[in-house]
Design an enzyme around this catalytic site. Structure first.
Site, PDB file in Angstrom:
ATOM      1  N   MET A   1      -8.899   8.181  -0.509  1.00 29.46           N
ATOM      2  CA  MET A   1      -9.770   8.599   0.605  1.00 29.46           C
ATOM      3  C   MET A   1     -10.286  10.010   0.333  1.00 29.46           C
ATOM      4  O   MET A   1      -9.559  10.845  -0.208  1.00 29.46           O
ATOM      5  CB  MET A   1      -8.979   8.588   1.907  1.00 29.46           C
TER       6      MET A   1
ATOM      7  N   ASP B   1      -4.659   3.640  -2.027  1.00 31.36           N
ATOM      8  CA  ASP B   1      -5.772   3.958  -1.138  1.00 31.36           C
ATOM      9  C   ASP B   1      -6.296   5.357  -1.399  1.00 31.36           C
ATOM     10  O   ASP B   1      -5.642   6.343  -1.076  1.00 31.36           O
ATOM     11  CB  ASP B   1      -5.308   3.853   0.318  1.00 31.36           C
TER      12      ASP B   1
ATOM     13  N   MET C   1     -11.768  -5.624   4.903  1.00 30.63           N
ATOM     14  CA  MET C   1     -10.951  -4.700   5.705  1.00 30.63           C
ATOM     15  C   MET C   1     -10.691  -5.338   7.065  1.00 30.63           C
ATOM     16  O   MET C   1     -11.623  -5.730   7.772  1.00 30.63           O
ATOM     17  CB  MET C   1     -11.669  -3.360   5.886  1.00 30.63           C
TER      18      MET C   1
ATOM     19  N   HIS D   1      -8.184   1.233  -4.411  1.00 29.42           N
ATOM     20  CA  HIS D   1      -9.168   0.995  -3.341  1.00 29.42           C
ATOM     21  C   HIS D   1      -9.860   2.319  -3.030  1.00 29.42           C
ATOM     22  O   HIS D   1      -9.266   3.209  -2.429  1.00 29.42           O
ATOM     23  CB  HIS D   1      -8.414   0.435  -2.115  1.00 29.42           C
TER      24      HIS D   1
ATOM     25  N   ASP E   1      -6.713  -6.212   4.099  1.00 27.66           N
ATOM     26  CA  ASP E   1      -6.074  -4.893   4.109  1.00 27.66           C
ATOM     27  C   ASP E   1      -6.130  -4.306   5.513  1.00 27.66           C
ATOM     28  O   ASP E   1      -7.205  -4.043   6.041  1.00 27.66           O
ATOM     29  CB  ASP E   1      -6.846  -4.006   3.110  1.00 27.66           C
TER      30      ASP E   1
ATOM     31  N   HIS F   1      -1.045  -1.206  -4.378  1.00 25.63           N
ATOM     32  CA  HIS F   1      -2.362  -0.905  -3.816  1.00 25.63           C
ATOM     33  C   HIS F   1      -2.441   0.590  -3.516  1.00 25.63           C
ATOM     34  O   HIS F   1      -1.597   1.135  -2.801  1.00 25.63           O
ATOM     35  CB  HIS F   1      -2.550  -1.728  -2.540  1.00 25.63           C
TER      36      HIS F   1
ATOM     37  N   SER G   1       0.868  -1.181   0.000  1.00 27.21           N
ATOM     38  CA  SER G   1       0.000   0.000   0.000  1.00 27.21           C
ATOM     39  C   SER G   1       0.896   1.220   0.000  1.00 27.21           C
ATOM     40  O   SER G   1       1.645   1.455   0.958  1.00 27.21           O
ATOM     41  CB  SER G   1      -0.891   0.013   1.242  1.00 27.21           C
TER      42      SER G   1
ATOM     43  N   MET H   1     -12.089   4.506  -1.018  1.00 27.91           N
ATOM     44  CA  MET H   1     -12.787   4.712   0.260  1.00 27.91           C
ATOM     45  C   MET H   1     -13.477   6.061   0.158  1.00 27.91           C
ATOM     46  O   MET H   1     -13.086   7.043   0.799  1.00 27.91           O
ATOM     47  CB  MET H   1     -11.777   4.664   1.417  1.00 27.91           C
TER      48      MET H   1
HETATM   49  C1  DX5 Z   1      -6.414   1.659   5.436  1.00 28.49           C
HETATM   50  C2  DX5 Z   1      -5.851   1.348   4.062  1.00 28.49           C
HETATM   51  C3  DX5 Z   1      -4.742   0.368   4.044  1.00 28.49           C
HETATM   52  C4  DX5 Z   1      -3.521   0.783   4.783  1.00 28.49           C
HETATM   53  C5  DX5 Z   1      -2.876  -0.446   5.354  1.00 28.49           C
HETATM   54  O1  DX5 Z   1      -7.509   2.470   5.290  1.00 28.49           O
HETATM   55  O2  DX5 Z   1      -6.881   0.818   3.250  1.00 28.49           O
HETATM   56  O3  DX5 Z   1      -4.388  -0.011   2.739  1.00 28.49           O
HETATM   57  O4  DX5 Z   1      -2.598   1.468   4.000  1.00 28.49           O
HETATM   58  O5  DX5 Z   1      -1.850  -0.022   6.146  1.00 28.49           O
HETATM   59  P1  DX5 Z   1      -1.082  -0.953   7.150  1.00 28.49           P
HETATM   60  O6  DX5 Z   1      -0.524  -2.087   6.366  1.00 28.49           O
HETATM   61  O7  DX5 Z   1      -0.040  -0.031   7.689  1.00 28.49           O
HETATM   62  O8  DX5 Z   1      -2.062  -1.399   8.180  1.00 28.49           O
HETATM   63 ZN    ZN Z   2      -6.567  -0.220   1.071  1.00 23.05          ZN
END
Ligand code: DX5
Ligand code: ZN
Length: 243
Positions: A57, A55, A159, A87, A197, A53, A28, A89
């Site tokens: 947001m 993320d 998740m 991903h 994740d 990956h 990620s 969110m």
């Molecule tokens: C959380 C993200 C993850 C995050 C995971 O909202 O979707 O992808 O980056 O991070 P670690 O591996 O540090 O828990």
């Molecule tokens: Zn993620």
């Protein structure tokens, strides 16, 4: 007796490079060096990772803000050999499918909690753009919220922490949902990949794989100390010790 698929749409279309064999580690980039993404991608490549990956947001669905399509397009230019796993969110995922597809996303995953009854349509819409389609659930959402949509999914993301931030601890109960999904997949001869994740590192990777996960997203455990190759190797080692 051969098991029948639930519906016509259950064939996964992952490119061989992305599906590969065995378990994938998907770094990620939330934990990468934002000031030097090129070097982060080089390090991921040297560590033998094929997935990246991303993320996304929006400050609404989760209380944090990250990347938009412009950023994805920029890193795509230096990471064409990776499988780009986005991903979302965000509260309005449909509005961003085309922009992220144009930016170079290959798989787009949205949250069932954001799309609700539109989830099946949205999975089909993503596939119509020529992408793999993923659907995700937060720790408190049960697998039953996904079942009507599973035949249209290429990937199901469970998740294992509350989405929003990296560096949290895996919530052990979430792995029961991975087991449940793995069983459903077998019972109905479906072919989606199961991704986890949040809070994945050398120790929890074993638990996630034992539960039935195919793709492990890991941020802080991969980029910790800037030692991507060593960190990925440590995760792979604990997985291989299980066999
Ligand atoms: C959380 C993200 C993850 C995050 C995971 O909202 O979707 O992808 O980056 O991070 P670690 O591996 O540090 O828990
Ligand atoms: Zn993620």
């Amino acid at each position: 007796m051969a098991k029948k698929p639930l519906a016509e749409d259950s064939t996964s279309s992952f490119p061989a490079r992305a599906r590969g064999r065995g378990v994938h580690i998907a770094p990620s980039i939330l934990s990468a060096n934002f000031a030097d993404m090129r070097s982060s991608l080089v390090a991921m490549r040297q560590a033998g990772c094929r997935w990246t990956h991303i993320d996304v947001m929006d400050g609404h669905f989760v209380p944090n803000l990250t990347f938009g399509p412009g950023f994805v397009e920029a890193i795509r230019a230096v990471g064409k050999d990776f499988y780009f796993d986005v991903h979302l969110m965000i509260t309005n995922p449909r509005d961003f499918v085309k922009p992220f597809a144009a930016a170079g996303a290959q798989c787009i995953t949205f949250h069932q909690e954001a799309a609700g009854d539109d989830s099946t349509n949205l999975l089909r819409y993503i596939r119509r753009q020529g992408l793999q389609a993923g659907i995700s659930i937060r720790p408190r959402t049960p697998v039953s919220a996904l079942t009507p949509h599973l035949t249209h999914a290429d990937l199901v993301l469970v998740m294992t922490v509350e989405p929003g931030y990296g560096g949290q601890k895996l919530i052990p109960g979430t792995l029961n949902k991975v087991r449940e999904l793995a069983l459903l997949r077998e019972e109905h001869a479906l072919s989606f990949l199961i991704q986890v994740d949040g809070g994945i590192g050398p120790e929890t990777a074993q638990l996630a794989v034992a539960a039935g996960s195919d793709v492990l997203v890991a941020g802080s455990a991969v980029f910790r100390g800037g030692k991507v190759k060593e960190n990925v190797k440590a995760i792979r080692k604990t997985i291989s010790e299980m066999r």
